[in-house]
Design a protein around this motif. Sequence first.
Motif, PDB file in Angstrom:
ATOM      1  N   PRO A  16     -27.162 -11.390  -1.363  1.00  0.00           N
ATOM      2  CA  PRO A  16     -27.256 -10.877   0.004  1.00  0.00           C
ATOM      3  C   PRO A  16     -27.718  -9.422   0.030  1.00  0.00           C
ATOM      4  CG  PRO A  16     -25.131 -11.948  -0.395  1.00  0.00           C
ATOM      5  CD  PRO A  16     -25.791 -11.780  -1.726  1.00  0.00           C
ATOM      6  N   ARG A  17     -28.476  -9.055   1.061  1.00  0.00           N
ATOM      7  CA  ARG A  17     -28.970  -7.684   1.191  1.00  0.00           C
ATOM      8  C   ARG A  17     -27.814  -6.692   1.228  1.00  0.00           C
ATOM      9  NH1 ARG A  17     -34.187  -6.834   2.914  1.00  0.00           N
ATOM     10  NH2 ARG A  17     -33.548  -4.919   3.971  1.00  0.00           N
ATOM     11  N   GLU A  18     -26.719  -7.070   1.911  1.00  0.00           N
ATOM     12  CA  GLU A  18     -25.583  -6.159   2.018  1.00  0.00           C
ATOM     13  C   GLU A  18     -24.986  -5.865   0.658  1.00  0.00           C
ATOM     14  OE1 GLU A  18     -25.941  -9.011   3.598  1.00  0.00           O
ATOM     15  OE2 GLU A  18     -26.361  -8.413   5.674  1.00  0.00           O
ATOM     16  N   ALA A  19     -24.902  -6.894  -0.190  1.00  0.00           N
ATOM     17  CA  ALA A  19     -24.338  -6.703  -1.528  1.00  0.00           C
ATOM     18  C   ALA A  19     -25.246  -5.820  -2.384  1.00  0.00           C
ATOM     19  CB  ALA A  19     -24.125  -8.054  -2.210  1.00  0.00           C
ATOM     20  N   MET A  20     -26.554  -6.011  -2.268  1.00  0.00           N
ATOM     21  CA  MET A  20     -27.486  -5.190  -3.036  1.00  0.00           C
ATOM     22  C   MET A  20     -27.408  -3.733  -2.610  1.00  0.00           C
ATOM     23  SD  MET A  20     -30.885  -7.572  -3.625  1.00  0.00           S
ATOM     24  CE  MET A  20     -31.216  -7.928  -1.896  1.00  0.00           C
ATOM     25  N   LEU A  74     -35.242  -5.010  -0.992  1.00  0.00           N
ATOM     26  CA  LEU A  74     -34.785  -4.344   0.224  1.00  0.00           C
ATOM     27  C   LEU A  74     -35.948  -3.777   1.029  1.00  0.00           C
ATOM     28  CD1 LEU A  74     -31.570  -2.512  -1.044  1.00  0.00           C
ATOM     29  CD2 LEU A  74     -31.694  -4.545   0.413  1.00  0.00           C
ATOM     30  N   ALA A  75     -37.087  -3.527   0.360  1.00  0.00           N
ATOM     31  CA  ALA A  75     -38.279  -3.051   1.054  1.00  0.00           C
ATOM     32  C   ALA A  75     -39.102  -4.203   1.633  1.00  0.00           C
ATOM     33  CB  ALA A  75     -39.138  -2.221   0.105  1.00  0.00           C
ATOM     34  N   GLY A  76     -38.586  -5.431   1.502  1.00  0.00           N
ATOM     35  CA  GLY A  76     -39.269  -6.588   2.076  1.00  0.00           C
ATOM     36  C   GLY A  76     -40.384  -7.154   1.228  1.00  0.00           C
ATOM     37  N   GLN A  77     -40.422  -6.789  -0.057  1.00  0.00           N
ATOM     38  CA  GLN A  77     -41.480  -7.278  -0.937  1.00  0.00           C
ATOM     39  C   GLN A  77     -41.057  -8.579  -1.626  1.00  0.00           C
ATOM     40  OE1 GLN A  77     -43.934  -5.619  -0.261  1.00  0.00           O
ATOM     41  NE2 GLN A  77     -43.306  -3.507   0.102  1.00  0.00           N
ATOM     42  N   THR A  78     -42.022  -9.256  -2.224  1.00  0.00           N
ATOM     43  CA  THR A  78     -41.799 -10.542  -2.879  1.00  0.00           C
ATOM     44  C   THR A  78     -41.854 -10.383  -4.393  1.00  0.00           C
ATOM     45  OG1 THR A  78     -42.807 -11.708  -1.020  1.00  0.00           O
ATOM     46  CG2 THR A  78     -42.613 -12.908  -3.087  1.00  0.00           C
ATOM     47  N   ILE A 117     -13.210 -17.245 -12.375  1.00  0.00           N
ATOM     48  CA  ILE A 117     -13.145 -15.784 -12.516  1.00  0.00           C
ATOM     49  C   ILE A 117     -13.620 -15.340 -13.898  1.00  0.00           C
ATOM     50  CG2 ILE A 117     -11.291 -15.518 -10.831  1.00  0.00           C
ATOM     51  CD1 ILE A 117      -9.319 -15.363 -13.180  1.00  0.00           C
ATOM     52  N   ASP A 118     -14.194 -16.264 -14.660  1.00  0.00           N
ATOM     53  CA  ASP A 118     -14.584 -15.931 -16.028  1.00  0.00           C
ATOM     54  C   ASP A 118     -15.814 -15.043 -16.090  1.00  0.00           C
ATOM     55  OD1 ASP A 118     -15.789 -18.387 -15.019  1.00  0.00           O
ATOM     56  OD2 ASP A 118     -16.791 -18.558 -16.955  1.00  0.00           O
ATOM     57  N   ARG A 119     -16.565 -14.964 -15.000  1.00  0.00           N
ATOM     58  CA  ARG A 119     -17.738 -14.087 -15.007  1.00  0.00           C
ATOM     59  C   ARG A 119     -17.905 -13.438 -13.644  1.00  0.00           C
ATOM     60  NH1 ARG A 119     -23.375 -13.566 -14.652  1.00  0.00           N
ATOM     61  NH2 ARG A 119     -24.221 -12.367 -16.384  1.00  0.00           N
ATOM     62  N   TYR A 120     -18.204 -12.149 -13.690  1.00  0.00           N
ATOM     63  CA  TYR A 120     -18.477 -11.366 -12.488  1.00  0.00           C
ATOM     64  C   TYR A 120     -19.934 -11.556 -12.097  1.00  0.00           C
ATOM     65  CZ  TYR A 120     -19.880  -6.990 -10.133  1.00  0.00           C
ATOM     66  OH  TYR A 120     -20.424  -6.056  -9.295  1.00  0.00           O
ATOM     67  N   ARG A 121     -20.156 -11.947 -10.863  1.00  0.00           N
ATOM     68  CA  ARG A 121     -21.519 -12.133 -10.374  1.00  0.00           C
ATOM     69  C   ARG A 121     -22.093 -10.770  -9.971  1.00  0.00           C
ATOM     70  NH1 ARG A 121     -24.840 -16.084  -7.799  1.00  0.00           N
ATOM     71  NH2 ARG A 121     -26.827 -15.024  -7.462  1.00  0.00           N
ATOM     72  N   ARG A 122     -23.079 -10.305 -10.741  1.00  0.00           N
ATOM     73  CA  ARG A 122     -23.694  -9.022 -10.456  1.00  0.00           C
ATOM     74  C   ARG A 122     -24.475  -9.089  -9.144  1.00  0.00           C
ATOM     75  NH1 ARG A 122     -21.509 -10.344 -15.362  1.00  0.00           N
ATOM     76  NH2 ARG A 122     -21.942  -8.833 -17.018  1.00  0.00           N
ATOM     77  N   PRO A 123     -24.407  -8.032  -8.333  1.00  0.00           N
ATOM     78  CA  PRO A 123     -25.142  -8.056  -7.061  1.00  0.00           C
ATOM     79  C   PRO A 123     -26.650  -8.147  -7.239  1.00  0.00           C
ATOM     80  CG  PRO A 123     -23.444  -6.360  -7.031  1.00  0.00           C
ATOM     81  CD  PRO A 123     -23.538  -6.852  -8.438  1.00  0.00           C
ATOM     82  N   TYR A 124     -27.158  -7.779  -8.425  1.00  0.00           N
ATOM     83  CA  TYR A 124     -28.598  -7.828  -8.684  1.00  0.00           C
ATOM     84  C   TYR A 124     -28.997  -9.098  -9.423  1.00  0.00           C
ATOM     85  CZ  TYR A 124     -26.543  -5.908 -12.941  1.00  0.00           C
ATOM     86  OH  TYR A 124     -25.740  -5.690 -14.026  1.00  0.00           O
ATOM     87  N   GLU A 125     -28.074 -10.027  -9.578  1.00  0.00           N
ATOM     88  CA  GLU A 125     -28.303 -11.205 -10.409  1.00  0.00           C
ATOM     89  C   GLU A 125     -28.866 -12.359  -9.583  1.00  0.00           C
ATOM     90  OE1 GLU A 125     -25.625 -14.080 -13.323  1.00  0.00           O
ATOM     91  OE2 GLU A 125     -24.793 -12.254 -12.481  1.00  0.00           O
TER      92      GLU A 125
END
Length: 527
Positions: free
Chosen positions: A498-502, A225-229, A485-493
């Motif tokens: 997407p930035r919004e999800a993070m 989110l800080a624009g780093q790689t 639906i067998d696995r929840y996709r973590r926002p950090y995975e």
Amino acid sequence: MSATPVRTFAQIRHALLQRQEVALIDVREEAPFAEGHPLFAANIPLSRLEVEVYPRVPRRDTAITLYDNGEGLAQRAAHRLRELGYSDVALLQGGLAGWRDAGGELFIDVNVPSKAFGELVEQERHTPSLAAEELKALLDQRADLVVLDARRFDEYQTMSIPTGISVPGAELVLRARELAPDPATRIVVNCAGRTRSIIGTQSLVNAGLPNPISALRNGTIGWLLAGQTLDHGQARQFGATRDTTRQQAAEDARRVADKAGVQRASLADWQQWHADRSRTSYLFDVRSAEEYAAGHLPHARSTPGGQLVQETDHYASVRGARIVLADDDGVRANMSASWLAQLGWEVHVLDGLRPADFSATGAWQPAIAAVAPFETISPDTLADWLAEGDTQLLDFTTSANHVKAHIPGAWWVLRADLANALAKVPRAERYVLTCGSSLLARFAVAQVQALTGKAVFVLHGGSASWLAAGRPTEAGDDRVASPRIDRYRRPYEGTDAPREAMQAYLDWEFGLVEQLGRDGTHGFVVM
């Protein structure tokens, strides 16, 4: 079939507050579970019941309460659990909606107890942290610092902070002094989001390391989110630990555990508890998987690298049970136990273990339910049948694994959704079932036979045997017959969140302490 009894929200809440054993089981798949559930609910999907329930709820007369959200899965699960030998199975009155309507708090995401606890720790202990921009500036200046990644090694390999070294959480107190021997060296601990950064940093602070220590605020999410790689595919890991460092770490860890109220036990104590059928007791080995395989205590489950603290609900699914931890160095068990005690568990560390006590070898083998006899076929036979036609191959692996690679022509199906899925699969004269190893697939044989009226076979050794035979695979979701639906996709995975999800994930974590207050059952005590 006799009617399944019910338990109310008030009964479950009372049991939690009294620290009685509570096995509140959500039998939906992980994705709907992550959309909302009680704080101490454990997710054991109906699709995987036979391969997961015995180690997670080991005592057959445990008071189990099942629920769904109106899908009818809980009643099916109750029937199956009675077949598996569980004698005290009930349904949650009104299901998930009944919990909410009775005033129960609902939490989203997975492994919520540990994540909420991490936020509470930071709030009460003011765990030091650095923003991504601050860490980037220090790295650019080539400052005297080390970045320690507290996640599992596979997570670290997917994406990591530049210069970061993989040191899974339970290893931090044991390894940090070797990686930062100069007390002036700054130590920065990161994970993907917040929890393991906070707990890892606070572990080092609690253990009394003299270095300046900080969590990377918001982990790899904050970095992005800080624009780093981020780096990808790195393999930097901790090395050997000297005896003097190990001894110092053991003294520090024991002091922390004693302060947290961790209890002591002998191997004889564990053996007595293991034989006692009036109380649930778990034995966990918190060393690395490699150390576990080389030698471990009989009946111990491998929970390496701090994952037990992060995913306690997955391993110890009976809240109020007794947890017993073992290692061979006095560091990792004591540090893990210090956190479990603060999380409200009765936890013991085994003292006085000898090398000869670690007599079992190999990877952990879970107890699974018995299954009716079934007929297997070889990869060669399957190839011939698929070429001839009039054979359908059903794949019960995870949807992610299936989409990544599967036997050509295979249909992915979710076991709890089998009746609906088969309506989408062209009919055939015979069906072959597989998954990674065919361990799960074998439990679907009778159900497929009943639904199709046709001959059903299991691929011997599963899809792994097909790969071992050098046969081709294909990728894609063209033949996905059930909802994924067998696995929840973590926002950090992964690397494409997407930035919004993070950002939404971080905002959710910030609000967990307030949710804990509204729920009122957590029993957490931060030392």
